[in-house]
Design a protein around this motif. Structure first.
Motif, mmCIF file in Angstrom:
data_model
loop_
_atom_site.group_PDB
_atom_site.id
_atom_site.type_symbol
_atom_site.label_atom_id
_atom_site.label_comp_id
_atom_site.label_asym_id
_atom_site.label_seq_id
_atom_site.Cartn_x
_atom_site.Cartn_y
_atom_site.Cartn_z
ATOM 1 N N UNK A 17 0.817 -1.207 0.000
ATOM 2 C CA UNK A 17 0.000 0.000 0.000
ATOM 3 C C UNK A 17 0.854 1.261 0.000
ATOM 4 N N UNK A 18 2.023 1.186 0.621
ATOM 5 C CA UNK A 18 2.943 2.318 0.647
ATOM 6 C C UNK A 18 3.822 2.360 -0.600
ATOM 7 N N UNK A 19 3.611 1.416 -1.484
ATOM 8 C CA UNK A 19 4.389 1.315 -2.724
ATOM 9 C C UNK A 19 5.884 1.160 -2.439
ATOM 10 N N UNK A 20 6.178 0.312 -1.440
ATOM 11 C CA UNK A 20 7.562 0.016 -1.073
ATOM 12 C C UNK A 20 7.800 -1.456 -1.357
ATOM 13 N N UNK A 21 8.778 -1.724 -2.178
ATOM 14 C CA UNK A 21 9.109 -3.107 -2.493
ATOM 15 C C UNK A 21 10.016 -3.700 -1.423
ATOM 16 N N UNK A 22 9.578 -4.791 -0.801
ATOM 17 C CA UNK A 22 10.371 -5.442 0.232
ATOM 18 C C UNK A 22 10.571 -6.909 -0.113
ATOM 19 N N UNK A 23 11.770 -7.379 0.160
ATOM 20 C CA UNK A 23 12.028 -8.808 0.004
ATOM 21 C C UNK A 23 11.461 -9.530 1.233
ATOM 22 N N UNK A 24 11.420 -10.874 1.166
ATOM 23 C CA UNK A 24 10.905 -11.642 2.297
ATOM 24 C C UNK A 24 11.740 -11.413 3.554
ATOM 25 N N UNK A 25 13.047 -11.278 3.375
ATOM 26 C CA UNK A 25 13.931 -11.035 4.518
ATOM 27 C C UNK A 25 13.636 -9.669 5.137
ATOM 28 N N UNK A 26 13.413 -8.669 4.284
ATOM 29 C CA UNK A 26 13.094 -7.335 4.791
ATOM 30 C C UNK A 26 11.731 -7.313 5.493
ATOM 31 N N UNK A 27 10.784 -8.085 4.976
ATOM 32 C CA UNK A 27 9.465 -8.155 5.609
ATOM 33 C C UNK A 27 9.605 -8.663 7.036
ATOM 34 N N UNK A 28 10.402 -9.690 7.239
ATOM 35 C CA UNK A 28 10.592 -10.240 8.582
ATOM 36 C C UNK A 28 11.346 -9.254 9.485
ATOM 37 N N UNK A 29 12.305 -8.529 8.913
ATOM 38 C CA UNK A 29 13.039 -7.528 9.689
ATOM 39 C C UNK A 29 12.093 -6.426 10.156
ATOM 40 N N UNK A 30 11.287 -5.899 9.227
ATOM 41 C CA UNK A 30 10.353 -4.836 9.593
ATOM 42 C C UNK A 30 9.243 -5.348 10.503
ATOM 43 N N UNK A 31 8.888 -6.605 10.365
ATOM 44 C CA UNK A 31 7.878 -7.178 11.257
ATOM 45 C C UNK A 31 8.372 -7.120 12.704
ATOM 46 N N UNK A 32 9.646 -7.497 12.923
ATOM 47 C CA UNK A 32 10.207 -7.459 14.270
ATOM 48 C C UNK A 32 10.273 -6.024 14.806
ATOM 49 N N UNK A 33 10.689 -5.072 13.953
ATOM 50 C CA UNK A 33 10.792 -3.679 14.376
ATOM 51 C C UNK A 33 9.419 -3.098 14.709
ATOM 52 N N UNK A 34 8.421 -3.418 13.894
ATOM 53 C CA UNK A 34 7.074 -2.915 14.150
ATOM 54 C C UNK A 34 6.470 -3.556 15.395
ATOM 55 N N UNK A 35 6.780 -4.798 15.623
ATOM 56 C CA UNK A 35 6.322 -5.468 16.853
ATOM 57 C C UNK A 35 6.880 -4.756 18.072
ATOM 58 N N UNK A 36 8.149 -4.335 17.996
ATOM 59 C CA UNK A 36 8.759 -3.592 19.097
ATOM 60 C C UNK A 36 8.051 -2.270 19.350
ATOM 61 N N UNK A 37 7.709 -1.563 18.289
ATOM 62 C CA UNK A 37 7.011 -0.278 18.423
ATOM 63 C C UNK A 37 5.632 -0.500 19.038
ATOM 64 N N UNK A 38 4.931 -1.510 18.565
ATOM 65 C CA UNK A 38 3.607 -1.808 19.116
ATOM 66 C C UNK A 38 3.716 -2.199 20.586
#
Length: 95
Positions: A14-35
Motif C-alpha cells: 500500500x505504501x508502494x515500497x518493495x520489500x524482500x521476504x527477509x526485509x518483511x521479517x526484519x520490519x515485522x520485528x521492528x514494528x512489533x517492538x514499536x507496538x
C-alpha cells in the motif's frame, strides 16, 4: 496486538515500497517492538492526571471587530505610480 508478515507485506504494498521476504521479517520485528512500546503506555494509570493542554481548555484570544479605513489614505496613495484624486489609476486591460 500481533503483527504477522502478511500484514507487513500488505502495508509495504500500500505504501508502494518493495520489500524482500527477509526485509518483511526484519520490519515485522521492528514494528512489533514499536507496538510493544505503545502497549506499555496503555498500562500507565492516568485517571487522576489532568491533561496538560487541549482544545477544551484553551480559550482563543478574541478582540472586537472594528471596521476602519485606517485613516492613512494619503500614505497609501503615495505608493501608487499614478493616481487621480483619491483613486489608483491602472492601465486599461479590456478593449
Amino acid at each position: 496486538m500481533s503483527l504477522d508478515a502478511k500484514t507487513v507485506a500488505k502495508m509495504a504494498r500500500l505504501a508502494r515500497v518493495g520489500l524482500s521476504d527477509e526485509q518483511v521479517h526484519t520490519y515485522q520485528k521492528e514494528m512489533q517492538g514499536i507496538i510493544g512500546w505503545v502497549d506499555q503506555l496503555n498500562e500507565v494509570d492516568v485517571t487522576d492526571v489532568p491533561p496538560m493542554i487541549g482544545t477544551g481548555l484553551a480559550q482563543p484570544r478574541l478582540r472586537d471587530d472594528q471596521v476602519t479605513d485606517g485613516n492613512c489614505r494619503e500614505k497609501v496613495l503615495s505608493n501608487a505610480p499614478d493616481r487621480e484624486g483619491p483613486f489608483y489609476t491602472v492601465p486599461k486591460v479590456v478593449e
